[in-house]
Design an enzyme around this catalytic site. Structure first.
Site, PDB file in Angstrom:
ATOM      1  N   HIS A 217     -10.152  83.866  89.744  1.00 56.76           N
ATOM      2  CA  HIS A 217     -10.212  85.227  90.388  1.00 56.76           C
ATOM      3  C   HIS A 217      -8.804  85.376  91.497  1.00 56.76           C
ATOM      4  O   HIS A 217      -8.490  86.300  91.893  1.00 56.76           O
ATOM      5  CB  HIS A 217     -11.341  85.023  91.615  1.00 56.76           C
ATOM      6  CG  HIS A 217     -11.640  84.215  92.395  1.00 56.76           C
ATOM      7  ND1 HIS A 217     -12.103  82.657  92.120  1.00 56.76           N
ATOM      8  CD2 HIS A 217     -10.947  83.686  93.772  1.00 56.76           C
ATOM      9  CE1 HIS A 217     -11.868  81.998  92.991  1.00 56.76           C
ATOM     10  NE2 HIS A 217     -11.259  82.570  94.040  1.00 56.76           N
ATOM     11  N   ASP A 246     -13.616  81.346  85.403  1.00 61.42           N
ATOM     12  CA  ASP A 246     -12.899  81.272  86.633  1.00 61.42           C
ATOM     13  C   ASP A 246     -11.469  80.271  86.554  1.00 61.42           C
ATOM     14  O   ASP A 246     -11.608  79.383  87.413  1.00 61.42           O
ATOM     15  CB  ASP A 246     -13.386  81.049  87.899  1.00 61.42           C
ATOM     16  CG  ASP A 246     -13.095  81.427  89.237  1.00 61.42           C
ATOM     17  OD1 ASP A 246     -11.797  82.025  89.242  1.00 61.42           O
ATOM     18  OD2 ASP A 246     -13.687  81.425  90.351  1.00 61.42           O
ATOM     19  N   GLY A 333      -9.572  80.013 101.289  1.00 63.48           N
ATOM     20  CA  GLY A 333      -8.257  79.662 101.194  1.00 63.48           C
ATOM     21  C   GLY A 333      -8.234  78.308 100.246  1.00 63.48           C
ATOM     22  O   GLY A 333      -7.240  77.843  99.809  1.00 63.48           O
TER      23      GLY A 333
END
Length: 465
Positions: A217, A246, A333
């Site tokens: 992503h 992912d 993050g």
């Protein structure tokens, strides 16, 4: 991985920024395979987590349909294998001779897979997740705080339709989301603003050029990445997959960039990454991320499916399959950051989860082995120089002060430094006095899609941007 970049000479982009280190920083050596079965074929072997993973893979092939999953018992350092033996005790004998502890269970792998397919068909709603838990021999279903009303009724009725002893369901606080930001931070600019993720592991691409793995992503969100917030791009996305899987393969723009395979655990110390390995339920793992630093926990489920709320379609779902589920905390993050074992096994890339590093939560990781297979990359150095000046983490270091905190407000505990791992080595910890160079309060630089820092709403299914 340490985060240094000296083009044409030596470059190391780290998986994680230097963090305040508490209990999560204790890189405790596991025992080597040490028991000899010659005196008794049914005596389970004492194994490292890596050895348990290898043995599990071997037994899965050996036992065929009788194999119903396995998990690592960290207390006894043994692999527990589930078998469907029926009237044939030969499979039990085979598993025991191989060194595993065997238990007979009710649900076969095929039955659990079929049950997961029913969930996919009938209960794919944002804020749900499920994975196979070999400890209970059931599918564990999670629903976050956004799953209410008719959606919650759908989840409950679907689980009930699977029959008794096939699945469990529970609510989790907050909501599941991807968490963009991470390990040693990497940065990009988009039309919506700044994006921050974490580098996972340095690799060599199939064409021999230096590259790294991070979350898919992140690679979908931006094409070019820098190692500083306002710096020029140093790497370009070559492949990116999200949803379904992912992972991203990002190639360094300078083909002369030299990298090393290690994870920065703070205070100038690193853990050398020596191999990619599959996760095993019950094993201790460590996650490094630029937002929250180094934290540890346990693998709690495999082949997890997570249904994130789509970041591009308010009415859509981004479903990701085949993930590793853990109880390691993460926040916005930390996406793309590395999940690894204390003995140098690369296990996963941070995908998403719920909660934060104060309250805890569930997190999910893209398996590294699957990412390497899909991209054709290989784990390891691309033209690494011989003069790396980072220090290797010393597992015999004395344990940390148990009163130290990890920078998020929760106290860190430590392992007894006098405890041994069965091979005579004393366990220890990395110095918890090291501080996070980025700070846990660093701006998340959201994309306009990822709101909050993973703590604002308590805990939600999020991707770790």
């Amino acid at each position: 991985m340490s985060h240094k970049r000296i083009p044409k000479r030596k470059a190391v982009i780290a998986v994680g920024g230097v963090a305040a280190l508490g209990a999560a920083a204790i890189l405790l050596p596991n025992a080597n395979a040490s028991q000899d079965n010659s005196a008794g074929a049914a005596t389970p072997k004492t194994l490292k987590a890596t050895g348990a993973s290898d043995l599990s893979s071997q037994l899965a092939g050996l036992l065929g349909d009788a194999f119903a999953g396995s998990y690592y018992d960290s207390a006894t350092q043994q692999l527990v294998v589930n078998v469907i033996s029926g009237d044939n005790n030969n499979v039990v004998v085979q598993a025991e001779k191989a060194g595993a502890k065997v238990r007979e269970v009710q649900n076969s792998t095929a039955e659990l897979t079929a049950a997961a397919q029913v969930l996919k068909t009938k209960a794919t709603v944002p804020g749900t997740a499920w994975s196979v838990d070999p400890k209970t021999n059931k599918i564990q279903v999670l629903a976050d705080s956004t799953v209410t009303g008719t959606k919650w009724d759908t989840v409950l009725s679907t689980v009930k339709s699977l029959g008794t002893d096939m699945a469990t369901v529970k609510k989790t606080g907050g909501s599941f989301k991807t968490l963009v930001s991470g390990g040693d931070a990497i940065f990009a600019q988009t039309d919506q603003g700044g994006v921050r993720c974490s580098l996972g592991f340095n690799v060599t691409a199939s064409d021999g050029t230096p590259a790294f793995l991070t979350a898919g992503h992140c690679g979908v969100a931006a094409k070019q990445w820098s190692d500083s917030q306002d710096g020029a791009p140093i790497a370009t996305v070559d492949q990116a997959t999200f949803p379904v899987s992912d992972f991203s393969l990002v190639k360094y723009d300078d083909p002369a960039t030299q990298t090393t395979s290690d994870v920065n655990v703070g205070n100038g110390q690193t853990v050398q990454i020596t191999q990619a390995e599959d996760a095993t339920v019950g094993t201790q793992v460590f996650r490094m991320g630029s937002t929250t630093g180094l934290h540890d926990g346990t693998v709690t489920g495999l082949d997890a499916t997570v249904n994130f709320q789509s970041e591009t379609d308010p009415n859509g779902v981004d479903t990701v399959n085949g993930l590793i589920q853990t109880d390691v905390c993460a926040e916005a993050g930390d996406s793309g950051g590395s999940l690894f074992t204390q003995d140098g096994g690369a296990v996963g890339l941070t995908s998403g989860g719920s909660g934060d590093c104060t309250a805890g939560g569930e997190t999910f990781f893209q398996p590294v082995t699957a990412a390497l297979t899909a991209t054709g990359a290989t784990l390891g150095d691309a033209g690494a120089g011989a003069g790396d000046d980072t220090a290797t983490a010393d597992p015999s270091a004395t344990a940390a002060d148990p009163s130290a905190t990890d920078g998020t407000g929760d106290e860190s505990g430590v392992v007894d430094p006098n405890a041994t791992d069965g091979t005579g080595d004393q366990s220890g910890a990395v110095d918890p006095s090291a501080t996070d160079a980025t700070g846990t309060g660093e701006d998340q630089n959201g994309t306009g899609q990822d709101t909050g820092n993973g703590a604002d709403d308590g805990s939600s299914l999020t991707s770790n941007h």
